[in-house]
Enzyme design. Structure first.
Site, PDB file in Angstrom:
ATOM      1  N   HIS A 193      20.828  11.527 -15.628  1.00  0.00           N
ATOM      2  CA  HIS A 193      19.496  11.375 -16.209  1.00  0.00           C
ATOM      3  C   HIS A 193      19.520  11.437 -17.727  1.00  0.00           C
ATOM      4  CE1 HIS A 193      16.172  11.287 -13.380  1.00  0.00           C
ATOM      5  NE2 HIS A 193      16.852  12.055 -12.554  1.00  0.00           N
ATOM      6  N   ASP A 210       0.865  -1.188   0.000  1.00  0.00           N
ATOM      7  CA  ASP A 210       0.000   0.000   0.000  1.00  0.00           C
ATOM      8  C   ASP A 210       0.901   1.238   0.000  1.00  0.00           C
ATOM      9  OD1 ASP A 210      -1.634   2.151   0.665  1.00  0.00           O
ATOM     10  OD2 ASP A 210      -2.851   1.010   2.079  1.00  0.00           O
TER      11      ASP A 210
HETATM   12  P1  NAD Z   1      -5.757  -8.903   5.591  1.00  0.00           P
HETATM   13  O1  NAD Z   1      -6.896  -8.635   6.499  1.00  0.00           O
HETATM   14  O2  NAD Z   1      -6.056  -9.417   4.236  1.00  0.00           O
HETATM   15  O3  NAD Z   1      -4.742  -9.924   6.280  1.00  0.00           O
HETATM   16  C1  NAD Z   1      -4.420  -9.882   7.623  1.00  0.00           C
HETATM   17  C2  NAD Z   1      -4.960 -11.114   8.320  1.00  0.00           C
HETATM   18  O4  NAD Z   1      -4.263 -12.280   7.887  1.00  0.00           O
HETATM   19  C3  NAD Z   1      -4.733 -11.059   9.822  1.00  0.00           C
HETATM   20  O5  NAD Z   1      -5.769 -10.341  10.410  1.00  0.00           O
HETATM   21  C4  NAD Z   1      -4.658 -12.519  10.207  1.00  0.00           C
HETATM   22  O6  NAD Z   1      -5.949 -12.990  10.546  1.00  0.00           O
HETATM   23  C5  NAD Z   1      -4.226 -13.228   8.939  1.00  0.00           C
HETATM   24  N1  NAD Z   1      -2.843 -13.776   8.992  1.00  0.00           N
HETATM   25  C6  NAD Z   1      -2.454 -14.997   8.543  1.00  0.00           C
HETATM   26  N2  NAD Z   1      -1.133 -15.170   8.710  1.00  0.00           N
HETATM   27  C7  NAD Z   1      -0.662 -14.043   9.289  1.00  0.00           C
HETATM   28  C8  NAD Z   1       0.646 -13.620   9.714  1.00  0.00           C
HETATM   29  N3  NAD Z   1       1.737 -14.393   9.583  1.00  0.00           N
HETATM   30  N4  NAD Z   1       0.767 -12.389  10.252  1.00  0.00           N
HETATM   31  C9  NAD Z   1      -0.285 -11.583  10.381  1.00  0.00           C
HETATM   32  N5  NAD Z   1      -1.556 -11.930  10.006  1.00  0.00           N
HETATM   33  C10 NAD Z   1      -1.737 -13.170   9.468  1.00  0.00           C
HETATM   34  O7  NAD Z   1      -4.819  -7.659   5.371  1.00  0.00           O
HETATM   35  P2  NAD Z   1      -4.343  -6.444   6.300  1.00  0.00           P
HETATM   36  O8  NAD Z   1      -2.854  -6.493   6.295  1.00  0.00           O
HETATM   37  O9  NAD Z   1      -5.042  -6.417   7.611  1.00  0.00           O
HETATM   38  O10 NAD Z   1      -4.841  -5.193   5.446  1.00  0.00           O
HETATM   39  C11 NAD Z   1      -4.088  -4.726   4.369  1.00  0.00           C
HETATM   40  C12 NAD Z   1      -4.976  -4.122   3.303  1.00  0.00           C
HETATM   41  O11 NAD Z   1      -5.807  -3.105   3.843  1.00  0.00           O
HETATM   42  C13 NAD Z   1      -4.153  -3.467   2.234  1.00  0.00           C
HETATM   43  O12 NAD Z   1      -4.617  -3.916   0.975  1.00  0.00           O
HETATM   44  C14 NAD Z   1      -4.457  -1.981   2.409  1.00  0.00           C
HETATM   45  O13 NAD Z   1      -4.346  -1.293   1.194  1.00  0.00           O
HETATM   46  C15 NAD Z   1      -5.840  -1.995   2.940  1.00  0.00           C
HETATM   47  N6  NAD Z   1      -6.318  -0.809   3.674  1.00  0.00           N
HETATM   48  C16 NAD Z   1      -5.478   0.195   4.062  1.00  0.00           C
HETATM   49  C17 NAD Z   1      -5.950   1.274   4.794  1.00  0.00           C
HETATM   50  C18 NAD Z   1      -4.999   2.350   5.267  1.00  0.00           C
HETATM   51  O14 NAD Z   1      -5.446   3.382   5.779  1.00  0.00           O
HETATM   52  N7  NAD Z   1      -3.710   2.186   5.128  1.00  0.00           N
HETATM   53  C19 NAD Z   1      -7.285   1.325   5.152  1.00  0.00           C
HETATM   54  C20 NAD Z   1      -8.121   0.279   4.779  1.00  0.00           C
HETATM   55  C21 NAD Z   1      -7.645  -0.796   4.041  1.00  0.00           C
END
Ligand code: NAD
Length: 422
Positions: free
Chosen positions: A375, A277
């Site tokens: 460049h 992101d």
């Molecule tokens: P996600 O929810 O897809 O994955 C995270 C989940 O994976 C965890 O909650 C956990 O249940 C699971 N998991 C499995 N193996 C894991 C491990 N080894 N470590 C940690 N978790 C593990 O993704 P996310 O990382 O929670 O969210 C990222 C997405 O959210 C990005 O695409 C981003 O662009 C988007 N997003 C960003 C914002 C922002 O303000 N930056 C806001 C909303 C959404």
């Protein structure tokens, strides 16, 4: 465009139907539609599930930065971006750091902050005290949302609370501190923040509005350090030049914006290649750079007792290997494999090293030969392409413009016309 942009049910159409409609409205040729429809390494059905209203994709080049040695390990670093010179500059900088041991990077762990905004608490200071006293209840409720994360050692670890003075009066803000493991964590944290809202309303007597991650990820920092060989970088004068450039950035926000932009050239290129992101990273970087109240460089530069140049970088680095495009985009998955990182922390550390390398390369170039010399060749080539050249003509026009020291769009067009005639 011919017609209205108000299109009912655009989202319900197939990718092909959407493209046909866009073509009708904009007069896109077969060739133009074709280049957007080719989604390269990203299958079109995957693209269609990643974002909304998909009509195709855009490919940008991915290059490999060489010479990186970080925490004693060698890396080939995939960098995806449209800007010339960045990959070469990173490789060159990494070479100059390598002879002095390469990059050393540490981190503070993958902790993200989830904010819960409470409005109308009858006694804000009292509400903060209650939240702090009863935080275990909130942490338990938060962790119930993500047993997978908790089983891996992550989850909500702590909560703080504060009163924020605003134009609409005082607000109470609770901040969940969540170890997100190998995830960037936005979804995980947002889910937790939403789930604990009723409990927080009960504890504070106020009403919860926002429940959202903070991209000022100042609990998820990387710190990179490297020494750049004085001789390899051009001697005492070059070291002085970089120190002078750094002092300028430290003292002046207009310069500092470009100083930090140079760091982000490296950070974001690796981020794009690895499906991160990029907006979160940019927001984190620039808000962290402003934490003192004035906008400051994310790096520091000094001369050591041997006369070599030592650089450090400290910045938030919210990245993940599970979730987001790092998992869904086949090219991002392959790039992560090239990089060979096994954890989100390792990816963050590599990105910190690349940011520092990129800053060094830019400052050195600016302080010595100037940025345009490096460049020039690539710039001349892209100018030739912009002017309409293809194939061998691109190099021929670029070479002529470099020889004439006139790298300009009008000149590229003239040479193209001359070459086509002959
Ligand atoms: P996600 O929810 O897809 O994955 C995270 C989940 O994976 C965890 O909650 C956990 O249940 C699971 N998991 C499995 N193996 C894991 C491990 N080894 N470590 C940690 N978790 C593990 O993704 P996310 O990382 O929670 O969210 C990222 C997405 O959210 C990005 O695409 C981003 O662009 C988007 N997003 C960003 C914002 C922002 O303000 N930056 C806001 C909303 C959404």
């Amino acid at each position: 465009m011919n017609g209205s942009s108000e299109i009912r049910g655009f989202y319900k159409l197939s990718v092909e139907e959407r493209m046909n409609l866009v073509r009708e409205l904009t007069g896109l040729s077969d060739e133009e539609a074709g280049v957007i429809s080719k989604t390269g390494g990203l299958p079109v059905d995957v693209a269609d599930r990643m974002v909304e209203n998909v009509i195709g994709g855009i490919t940008i080049p991915m290059g490999i930065a060489t010479n990186f040695r970080i925490n004693g390990k060698d890396y080939l670093v995939p960098m995806a971006l449209e800007e010339p010179s960045v990959v070469a500059a990173a490789s060159n900088a990494a070479k100059m750091a390598r002879s002095k041991g390469g990059f050393t990077v540490t981190n503070t762990g993958p902790v993200m902050i989830g904010q819960i905004q409470v409005v109308g608490a009858p006694n804000p200071q009292q509400a903060v005290r209650v939240l702090e006293r009863r935080k275990q209840e909130v942490l338990k409720a938060a962790n119930e949302q993500d047993p997978v994360l908790v089983s891996l050692g992550g989850g909500a670890k702590d909560m703080t609370a504060k009163v924020v003075k605003s134009t609409r009066g005082p607000m109470v803000v609770a901040e969940l501190l969540v170890n997100t493991g190998d995830a960037m964590g936005a979804n995980a944290v947002n889910t937790m923040a939403e789930a604990v809202a009723p409990l927080i309303e009960e504890q504070t007597g106020g009403e919860v509005f926002l429940r959202i991650i903070s991209n000022l990820a100042d609990r998820r920092l990387v710190r990179a350090r490297a020494t750049f060989d004085k001789k390899a970088m051009g001697g005492d004068e070059a070291v002085d030049g970089v120190l002078c450039a750094y002092a300028f950035a430290d003292a002046d926000a207009h310069r500092c914006a470009t100083h930090n932009k140079g760091i982000m050239n490296g950070v974001i290129a690796v981020a794009i290649a690895c499906g991160q992101d990029t907006r979160a990273l940019e927001a984190g970087a620039h808000s962290y750079a402003s934490r003192s109240g004035s906008y400051k460089p994310l790096t520091t530069w000094e001369r050591n007792s041997e006369g070599d140049l030592v650089g450090t970088l400290e910045m938030p680095m919210a990245v993940g290997l599970v979730g987001g495009a790092a998992r869904t985009h086949p090219a991002a998955k392959a790039a992560v494999k090239i990089l060979g990182v096994k954890t989100a922390i390792e990816l963050a550390e590599v990105m910190g090293a690349v940011g520092l390398a990129q800053n060094f390369a830019a400052l050195r170039a600016l302080a010595t030969e100037g940025i345009q010399a490096g460049h020039m060749k690539l710039h001349a080539r892209s100018m030739a392409i912009t002017a309409g050249a293809e194939g061998k003509l691109v190099d021929a026009i670029a070479a002529k413009m470099i020889e004439e020291k006139k790298i300009r769009f009008d000149r590229a067009k003239e040479i193209l016309a001359e070459l086509r005639k002959s």
